[in-house]
Write a protein that holds these residues in place. Sequence first.
Motif, PDB file in Angstrom:
ATOM      1  N   GLU A 247       0.795  -1.161  -0.090  1.00  0.00           N
ATOM      2  CA  GLU A 247      -0.287  -0.057  -0.097  1.00  0.00           C
ATOM      3  C   GLU A 247       0.808   1.281  -0.025  1.00  0.00           C
ATOM      4  O   GLU A 247       0.969   2.054   0.823  1.00  0.00           O
ATOM      5  CB  GLU A 247      -1.042  -0.085   1.210  1.00  0.00           C
ATOM      6  N   PRO A 248       1.635   1.347  -0.970  1.00  0.00           N
ATOM      7  CA  PRO A 248       2.384   2.647  -1.355  1.00  0.00           C
ATOM      8  C   PRO A 248       1.692   3.811  -1.042  1.00  0.00           C
ATOM      9  O   PRO A 248       0.570   4.127  -1.625  1.00  0.00           O
ATOM     10  CB  PRO A 248       3.132   2.480  -2.445  1.00  0.00           C
ATOM     11  N   LEU A 249       2.052   5.039  -0.384  1.00  0.00           N
ATOM     12  CA  LEU A 249       1.091   6.319  -0.335  1.00  0.00           C
ATOM     13  C   LEU A 249       1.883   7.318  -1.207  1.00  0.00           C
ATOM     14  O   LEU A 249       0.949   8.052  -1.666  1.00  0.00           O
ATOM     15  CB  LEU A 249       1.380   6.737   1.094  1.00  0.00           C
ATOM     16  N   HIS A 250       3.136   7.234  -1.554  1.00  0.00           N
ATOM     17  CA  HIS A 250       3.886   8.523  -2.052  1.00  0.00           C
ATOM     18  C   HIS A 250       3.760   8.215  -3.550  1.00  0.00           C
ATOM     19  O   HIS A 250       4.181   7.027  -4.197  1.00  0.00           O
ATOM     20  CB  HIS A 250       5.284   8.701  -1.366  1.00  0.00           C
ATOM     21  N   PRO A 251       3.470   9.319  -4.283  1.00  0.00           N
ATOM     22  CA  PRO A 251       3.365   9.065  -5.798  1.00  0.00           C
ATOM     23  C   PRO A 251       4.854   8.657  -6.198  1.00  0.00           C
ATOM     24  O   PRO A 251       4.693   7.720  -7.288  1.00  0.00           O
ATOM     25  CB  PRO A 251       2.984  10.456  -6.419  1.00  0.00           C
ATOM     26  N   TYR A 252       5.671   8.788  -5.794  1.00  0.00           N
ATOM     27  CA  TYR A 252       7.068   8.305  -6.099  1.00  0.00           C
ATOM     28  C   TYR A 252       7.129   6.717  -5.878  1.00  0.00           C
ATOM     29  O   TYR A 252       7.776   6.236  -6.774  1.00  0.00           O
ATOM     30  CB  TYR A 252       8.224   9.142  -5.831  1.00  0.00           C
ATOM     31  N   THR A 253       6.975   6.608  -4.784  1.00  0.00           N
ATOM     32  CA  THR A 253       7.016   5.185  -4.312  1.00  0.00           C
ATOM     33  C   THR A 253       6.049   4.391  -5.350  1.00  0.00           C
ATOM     34  O   THR A 253       6.347   3.171  -5.796  1.00  0.00           O
ATOM     35  CB  THR A 253       6.395   5.013  -2.867  1.00  0.00           C
ATOM     36  N   LYS A 254       4.830   4.808  -5.688  1.00  0.00           N
ATOM     37  CA  LYS A 254       3.966   4.063  -6.468  1.00  0.00           C
ATOM     38  C   LYS A 254       4.324   3.977  -7.535  1.00  0.00           C
ATOM     39  O   LYS A 254       4.198   2.850  -8.205  1.00  0.00           O
ATOM     40  CB  LYS A 254       2.614   4.940  -6.619  1.00  0.00           C
ATOM     41  N   ALA A 255       5.110   5.116  -8.586  1.00  0.00           N
ATOM     42  CA  ALA A 255       5.833   4.859  -9.720  1.00  0.00           C
ATOM     43  C   ALA A 255       6.892   3.742  -9.569  1.00  0.00           C
ATOM     44  O   ALA A 255       7.020   2.996 -10.433  1.00  0.00           O
ATOM     45  CB  ALA A 255       6.212   6.203 -10.139  1.00  0.00           C
ATOM     46  N   LEU A 256       7.729   3.700  -8.592  1.00  0.00           N
ATOM     47  CA  LEU A 256       8.765   2.884  -8.346  1.00  0.00           C
ATOM     48  C   LEU A 256       8.196   1.451  -8.309  1.00  0.00           C
ATOM     49  O   LEU A 256       8.675   0.640  -8.971  1.00  0.00           O
ATOM     50  CB  LEU A 256       9.676   3.134  -7.029  1.00  0.00           C
ATOM     51  N   MET A 257       7.243   1.233  -7.388  1.00  0.00           N
ATOM     52  CA  MET A 257       6.767  -0.278  -7.191  1.00  0.00           C
ATOM     53  C   MET A 257       6.135  -0.693  -8.415  1.00  0.00           C
ATOM     54  O   MET A 257       5.986  -1.770  -8.503  1.00  0.00           O
ATOM     55  CB  MET A 257       5.668  -0.183  -6.070  1.00  0.00           C
ATOM     56  N   SER A 258       5.355   0.221  -9.115  1.00  0.00           N
ATOM     57  CA  SER A 258       5.009  -0.182 -10.394  1.00  0.00           C
ATOM     58  C   SER A 258       5.733  -0.876 -11.522  1.00  0.00           C
ATOM     59  O   SER A 258       5.441  -1.700 -12.396  1.00  0.00           O
ATOM     60  CB  SER A 258       4.196   0.787 -11.062  1.00  0.00           C
ATOM     61  N   ALA A 259       6.918  -0.928 -11.338  1.00  0.00           N
ATOM     62  CA  ALA A 259       8.058  -1.426 -12.190  1.00  0.00           C
ATOM     63  C   ALA A 259       8.335  -2.895 -11.702  1.00  0.00           C
ATOM     64  O   ALA A 259       9.133  -3.630 -12.529  1.00  0.00           O
ATOM     65  CB  ALA A 259       9.320  -0.595 -12.244  1.00  0.00           C
ATOM     66  N   VAL A 260       7.885  -3.296 -10.489  1.00  0.00           N
ATOM     67  CA  VAL A 260       8.142  -4.496  -9.912  1.00  0.00           C
ATOM     68  C   VAL A 260       7.263  -5.443 -10.536  1.00  0.00           C
ATOM     69  O   VAL A 260       6.119  -5.712 -10.344  1.00  0.00           O
ATOM     70  CB  VAL A 260       8.311  -4.609  -8.315  1.00  0.00           C
ATOM     71  N   PRO A 261       7.963  -6.783 -11.272  1.00  0.00           N
ATOM     72  CA  PRO A 261       6.963  -7.792 -11.881  1.00  0.00           C
ATOM     73  C   PRO A 261       6.199  -8.381 -10.516  1.00  0.00           C
ATOM     74  O   PRO A 261       6.929  -8.617  -9.479  1.00  0.00           O
ATOM     75  CB  PRO A 261       8.014  -8.514 -12.478  1.00  0.00           C
ATOM     76  N   GLU A 262       4.924  -8.674 -10.663  1.00  0.00           N
ATOM     77  CA  GLU A 262       4.314  -9.745  -9.896  1.00  0.00           C
ATOM     78  C   GLU A 262       4.477 -11.037  -9.966  1.00  0.00           C
ATOM     79  O   GLU A 262       4.621 -11.516 -10.884  1.00  0.00           O
ATOM     80  CB  GLU A 262       2.771  -9.372  -9.744  1.00  0.00           C
ATOM     81  N   ALA A 263       4.573 -11.736  -8.761  1.00  0.00           N
ATOM     82  CA  ALA A 263       4.905 -13.270  -9.031  1.00  0.00           C
ATOM     83  C   ALA A 263       3.495 -14.207  -9.358  1.00  0.00           C
ATOM     84  O   ALA A 263       3.666 -15.074 -10.219  1.00  0.00           O
ATOM     85  CB  ALA A 263       5.035 -13.921  -7.555  1.00  0.00           C
ATOM     86  N   ASP A 264       2.321 -13.362  -9.039  1.00  0.00           N
ATOM     87  CA  ASP A 264       1.175 -13.992  -9.560  1.00  0.00           C
ATOM     88  C   ASP A 264       0.743 -13.559 -11.123  1.00  0.00           C
ATOM     89  O   ASP A 264       0.755 -12.331 -11.333  1.00  0.00           O
ATOM     90  CB  ASP A 264      -0.024 -13.564  -8.625  1.00  0.00           C
TER      91      ASP A 264
END
Length: 326
Positions: A247-264
């Motif tokens: 549950e990232p809150l900061h817009p920058y964290t959200k952008a960073l995390m969106s680059a991580v591939p999901e295992a599922d």
Amino acid sequence: MGAQPLIRVEKLQKHFPIRLGAFGERAVTVHALDDATFDIAEGETLSLVGESGCGKSTTGFAILNLHRPTAGRVVYQGRDIATLDEKAMRPIRRDLQIVFQDPYSTLNPRMTVGDAVGEPILFHGLCKRSELPHRIERLLADVGLPPRFAQRYPHELSGGQRQRVAIARALACQPKFIVCDEAISALDVSIQAQIINLLLDLQEKYGLTYLFIAHDLAVVRHISTRVGVMYLGRLAELGTRDQLFGEPLHPYTKALMSAVPEADPVAERNRHRQILEGDVPSPLNPPPGCRFHTRCPIAMAECRTIVPEWRDRGEGHFVACHAVPA
Ligand SMILES: Nc1ncnc2c1ncn2[C@@H]1O[C@H](COP(=O)(O)OP(=O)(O)O)[C@@H](O)[C@H]1O
Ligand code: SF4
Ligand SMILES: [Mg+2]
């Protein structure tokens, strides 16, 4: 995790005065780190992530007082170590170690592995000379190297073996805290996994606390207790691994995390990758207000003038953003 933090970082700042121009005629300041406030709990792995140049290494160096902080405090065992000189730091250095990306920077090419690992023990007078070979052998065993490696030179080793030696050297004084500054980033993926497992085993065995600096978010997700996200010399967000990835809150964290591939596979198919527009501004002249406002997709007028406060949203989930409700 203990209730007392092992290290408390308060409003830590590091500015580098540098000179630009053909004749160094222009004095400017690199705002490498500003206003960082966070605790490091005993036994945890706190990771720092963010784009290259955002101040991760500077944070590690400033905590260890390898770069004297410009302002702020680093409280270790009830003392502010940020202002101590090298002599006063010496006994504390044993507890606080660092492992770098490139072990060549810590290993003297003309020193055998045994001498490299034994040197800090002798420097701090931690054992008799006669006991040293045994201590070295035990340290090599700790990092998965046979005793015969004590006679080898760094150039005779593979990258992974050299990093094991660098870890053995960091362990030599029985430290409490190790900054791992991109310690696995230069290694092949299969070797990375081995070194990560080694670091995790050593953490369990010796109750070590890590500040883990990395850019591979899949690795960070695997090993971290908590994660801090930095942008242009400031912390944007910090929380548990699940808070930051889930549950990232900061817009920058959200952008960073969106680059991580999901295992599922289903989640991976639905993953929406958010690409940030524009470049990171210069740390010589960082934008006023929120430093992220020049790239933030939801920036508001106040973001351009008012620095967002670093606050706990509850349960130790810290964020600095005007758009996140209190
Ligand atoms: N010794 C130094 N002198 C001047 N500027 C520096 C020095 N070390 C780092 N910097 C600058 O400080 C900023 C943060 O650097 P660094 O902490 O190395 O970032 P990261 O580790 O996140 O890639 C960068 O702009 C870098 O160029
Ligand atoms: S403070 Fe404003 S510019 Fe900064 S991240 Fe939040 S919304 Fe974006
Ligand atoms: Mg770095």
